[in-house]
Design a protein around this motif. Structure first.
Motif, PDB file in Angstrom:
ATOM      1  N   ALA A   1       0.840  -1.204   0.000  1.00  0.00           N
ATOM      2  CA  ALA A   1       0.000   0.000   0.000  1.00  0.00           C
ATOM      3  C   ALA A   1       0.875   1.255   0.000  1.00  0.00           C
ATOM      4  O   ALA A   1       0.568   2.240  -0.690  1.00  0.00           O
ATOM      5  CB  ALA A   1      -0.919  -0.007   1.214  1.00  0.00           C
TER       6      ALA A   1
ATOM      7  N   ASN B   1       9.886   3.241   8.090  1.00  0.00           N
ATOM      8  CA  ASN B   1       9.378   1.878   8.254  1.00  0.00           C
ATOM      9  C   ASN B   1      10.073   1.160   9.400  1.00  0.00           C
ATOM     10  O   ASN B   1      11.228   1.429   9.698  1.00  0.00           O
ATOM     11  CB  ASN B   1       9.599   1.089   6.952  1.00  0.00           C
ATOM     12  CG  ASN B   1       8.778  -0.188   6.909  1.00  0.00           C
ATOM     13  OD1 ASN B   1       7.600  -0.182   7.302  1.00  0.00           O
ATOM     14  ND2 ASN B   1       9.364  -1.274   6.452  1.00  0.00           N
TER      15      ASN B   1
ATOM     16  N   THR C   1      11.097  -1.819   9.453  1.00  0.00           N
ATOM     17  CA  THR C   1      12.301  -2.418   8.861  1.00  0.00           C
ATOM     18  C   THR C   1      12.883  -1.391   7.889  1.00  0.00           C
ATOM     19  O   THR C   1      12.407  -1.262   6.755  1.00  0.00           O
ATOM     20  CB  THR C   1      11.936  -3.726   8.101  1.00  0.00           C
ATOM     21  OG1 THR C   1      11.154  -4.549   8.963  1.00  0.00           O
ATOM     22  CG2 THR C   1      13.164  -4.463   7.624  1.00  0.00           C
TER      23      THR C   1
HETATM   24  P1  NAP Z   1       2.037  -5.055   3.724  1.00  0.00           P
HETATM   25  O1  NAP Z   1       2.504  -5.109   2.317  1.00  0.00           O
HETATM   26  O2  NAP Z   1       2.025  -6.303   4.535  1.00  0.00           O
HETATM   27  O3  NAP Z   1       2.924  -3.952   4.494  1.00  0.00           O
HETATM   28  C1  NAP Z   1       2.710  -3.692   5.863  1.00  0.00           C
HETATM   29  C2  NAP Z   1       3.585  -2.536   6.300  1.00  0.00           C
HETATM   30  O4  NAP Z   1       3.245  -2.225   7.642  1.00  0.00           O
HETATM   31  C3  NAP Z   1       5.078  -2.860   6.299  1.00  0.00           C
HETATM   32  O5  NAP Z   1       5.794  -1.704   5.999  1.00  0.00           O
HETATM   33  C4  NAP Z   1       5.321  -3.310   7.745  1.00  0.00           C
HETATM   34  O6  NAP Z   1       6.644  -3.084   8.197  1.00  0.00           O
HETATM   35  C5  NAP Z   1       4.392  -2.368   8.481  1.00  0.00           C
HETATM   36  N1  NAP Z   1       4.008  -2.953   9.764  1.00  0.00           N
HETATM   37  C6  NAP Z   1       3.293  -4.077   9.964  1.00  0.00           C
HETATM   38  N2  NAP Z   1       3.128  -4.292  11.285  1.00  0.00           N
HETATM   39  C7  NAP Z   1       3.766  -3.274  11.924  1.00  0.00           C
HETATM   40  C8  NAP Z   1       3.953  -2.941  13.285  1.00  0.00           C
HETATM   41  N3  NAP Z   1       3.439  -3.707  14.278  1.00  0.00           N
HETATM   42  N4  NAP Z   1       4.640  -1.824  13.603  1.00  0.00           N
HETATM   43  C9  NAP Z   1       5.149  -1.051  12.600  1.00  0.00           C
HETATM   44  N5  NAP Z   1       5.008  -1.307  11.280  1.00  0.00           N
HETATM   45  C10 NAP Z   1       4.322  -2.420  10.952  1.00  0.00           C
HETATM   46  O7  NAP Z   1       0.546  -4.507   3.823  1.00  0.00           O
HETATM   47  P2  NAP Z   1      -0.159  -3.476   2.792  1.00  0.00           P
HETATM   48  O8  NAP Z   1      -0.834  -4.241   1.729  1.00  0.00           O
HETATM   49  O9  NAP Z   1       0.836  -2.461   2.438  1.00  0.00           O
HETATM   50  O10 NAP Z   1      -1.324  -2.859   3.708  1.00  0.00           O
HETATM   51  C11 NAP Z   1      -1.054  -1.925   4.739  1.00  0.00           C
HETATM   52  C12 NAP Z   1      -2.354  -1.385   5.301  1.00  0.00           C
HETATM   53  O11 NAP Z   1      -3.034  -0.629   4.299  1.00  0.00           O
HETATM   54  C13 NAP Z   1      -3.360  -2.455   5.747  1.00  0.00           C
HETATM   55  O12 NAP Z   1      -4.005  -2.008   6.911  1.00  0.00           O
HETATM   56  C14 NAP Z   1      -4.346  -2.514   4.610  1.00  0.00           C
HETATM   57  O13 NAP Z   1      -5.625  -2.956   5.017  1.00  0.00           O
HETATM   58  C15 NAP Z   1      -4.373  -1.039   4.214  1.00  0.00           C
HETATM   59  N6  NAP Z   1      -4.830  -0.841   2.825  1.00  0.00           N
HETATM   60  C16 NAP Z   1      -5.939  -0.073   2.658  1.00  0.00           C
HETATM   61  C17 NAP Z   1      -6.389   0.163   1.364  1.00  0.00           C
HETATM   62  C18 NAP Z   1      -7.619   1.006   1.169  1.00  0.00           C
HETATM   63  O14 NAP Z   1      -8.205   0.946   0.088  1.00  0.00           O
HETATM   64  N7  NAP Z   1      -8.007   1.782   2.148  1.00  0.00           N
HETATM   65  C19 NAP Z   1      -5.707  -0.364   0.258  1.00  0.00           C
HETATM   66  C20 NAP Z   1      -4.565  -1.136   0.482  1.00  0.00           C
HETATM   67  C21 NAP Z   1      -4.138  -1.377   1.783  1.00  0.00           C
HETATM   68  P3  NAP Z   1       7.824  -4.144   7.973  1.00  0.00           P
HETATM   69  O15 NAP Z   1       8.351  -3.884   6.594  1.00  0.00           O
HETATM   70  O16 NAP Z   1       8.789  -3.830   9.065  1.00  0.00           O
HETATM   71  O17 NAP Z   1       7.188  -5.513   8.113  1.00  0.00           O
END
Ligand code: NAP
Length: 298
Positions: A147, A166, A168
């Protein structure tokens, strides 16, 4: 039904022999709001289309993509875990999908599969709709996952500067390295830590949460570090839409800043896919209402 009437997302569309079919591939797909959102939109415009959930195991993705073409579907949306895996399986990628490195929408045109990404466009439409014009802004993005890549792609075209922090840090640096040549904004990366966050926050006009931290059922969590004051002049855009108000949004509002959740992004990424498939302007109000009805039930 007019655009202002509230649709019932649980109404079953009437499917006829010439109905056009689109859908959602993912694993799992049970909790997605996309089927009721799109079906309500088709119904509102009187379009003979239907949107079906299609649970696709990761090991079956290649066959499923060929199935989309072979079965005469007009396209599909893709969600976790298929967005990156789709890249090599399509005939052509749009610049957005190629740069972001993820496909969330397949469009079938003349038996050819076009892979596109509507998250970036959806984010931008939602941000402007929420009342924040991002042109020339200094943005701070928390997270460096899929995202965040869509958000940085979108902001990279219009913002002055985008800083990605981030948990990481390597991932944030990789993202910035990847994007720096492709977008005009100045990009910077760092760890999501107190001193770095504090410095980036002091310059930011816009803070975007692109991590899942604060999402239901962990509603008490926040990606923002307590010791760092939220910049009162900045706008907070949290990609999370469940809960409707996250702890980060409350922190921003308490500091005097404006805030929006991610429902607008969800609706507008769907609206862009809808428009690509049908060639019609998406009934955004109907799509909002459908999503809200589904989310209220959860
Ligand atoms: P992703 O690819 O799994 O990436 C997650 C990111 O969050 C990574 O940078 C990860 O860091 C970080 N993270 C996870 N847990 C964490 C924690 N406890 N503390 C700090 N950082 C943490 O997921 P994504 O697809 O990008 O989605 C991210 C969010 O966006 C989700 O909540 C998703 O539902 C939301 N989203 C919303 C929409 C919308 O239409 N509104 C669209 C897409 C996504 P690391 O690299 O260190 O693991």
């Amino acid at each position: 039904m007019t655009e202002n009437e509230t649709p019932s997302p649980l109404r079953v569309p009437v499917i006829l022999a010439h109905s056009r079919v689109v859908g959602l591939i993912g694993w799992p797909v049970e909790h997605s709001v996309s089927p009721p959102m799109h079906n309500a939109a088709f119904e509102a415009l009187g379009l003979d289309w239907c949107y079906v959930p299609l649970p696709v195991r990761p090991r079956r993705l290649r066959e499923a993509v060929e199935g989309v073409r072979a079965l005469g579907l007009c396209g599909v949306n893709a969600t976790v875990p298929h967005k990156q895996a789709l890249l090599p399986l399509v005939d052509e990628l749009t610049p957005a999908a190629e740069t972001i490195g993820a496909v969330n929408t397949l469009i079938v045109e003349e038996d050819e599969l076009l892979g596109h990404n509507t998250d970036a466009g959806g984010f931008m439409r939602a941000l402007r709709e929420a009342g924040f014009p991002p042109d020339g802004c200094t943005a701070l993005v928390l997270g460096a996952g899929g995202a965040a890549r869509a958000v940085v792609y979108a902001l990279g075209g219009v913002a002055e500067r985008v800083t990605v922090l981030n948990r990481t840090p390597r991932r944030a640096h990789d993202l910035v390295e990847d994007f720096q040549r492709r977008v005009p904004a100045h990009l910077a990366a760092g760890p999501l830590e107190g001193g770095v966050l504090s410095e980036a926050a002091s310059e930011a006009d816009l803070v975007v949460n692109a991590t899942p931290v604060g999402m239901w059922p962990e509603e008490d969590a926040s990606p923002w570090l307590e010791e760092v004051p939220f910049p009162p002049g900045a706008f907070c855009f949290d990609l999370i839409y469940n809960p409707r108000e996250t702890r980060l949004m409350r922190t921003a509002r308490t500091a005097g800043a404006g805030a929006s959740n991610g429902l607008g992004m969800l609706v507008h990424q769907g609206a862009e896919a809808f428009e690509r498939w049908t060639g019609r302007e998406a009934p955004v109000k109907v799509m909002y209402a459908a999503c809200e009805q589904v989310l209220e039930r959860e």
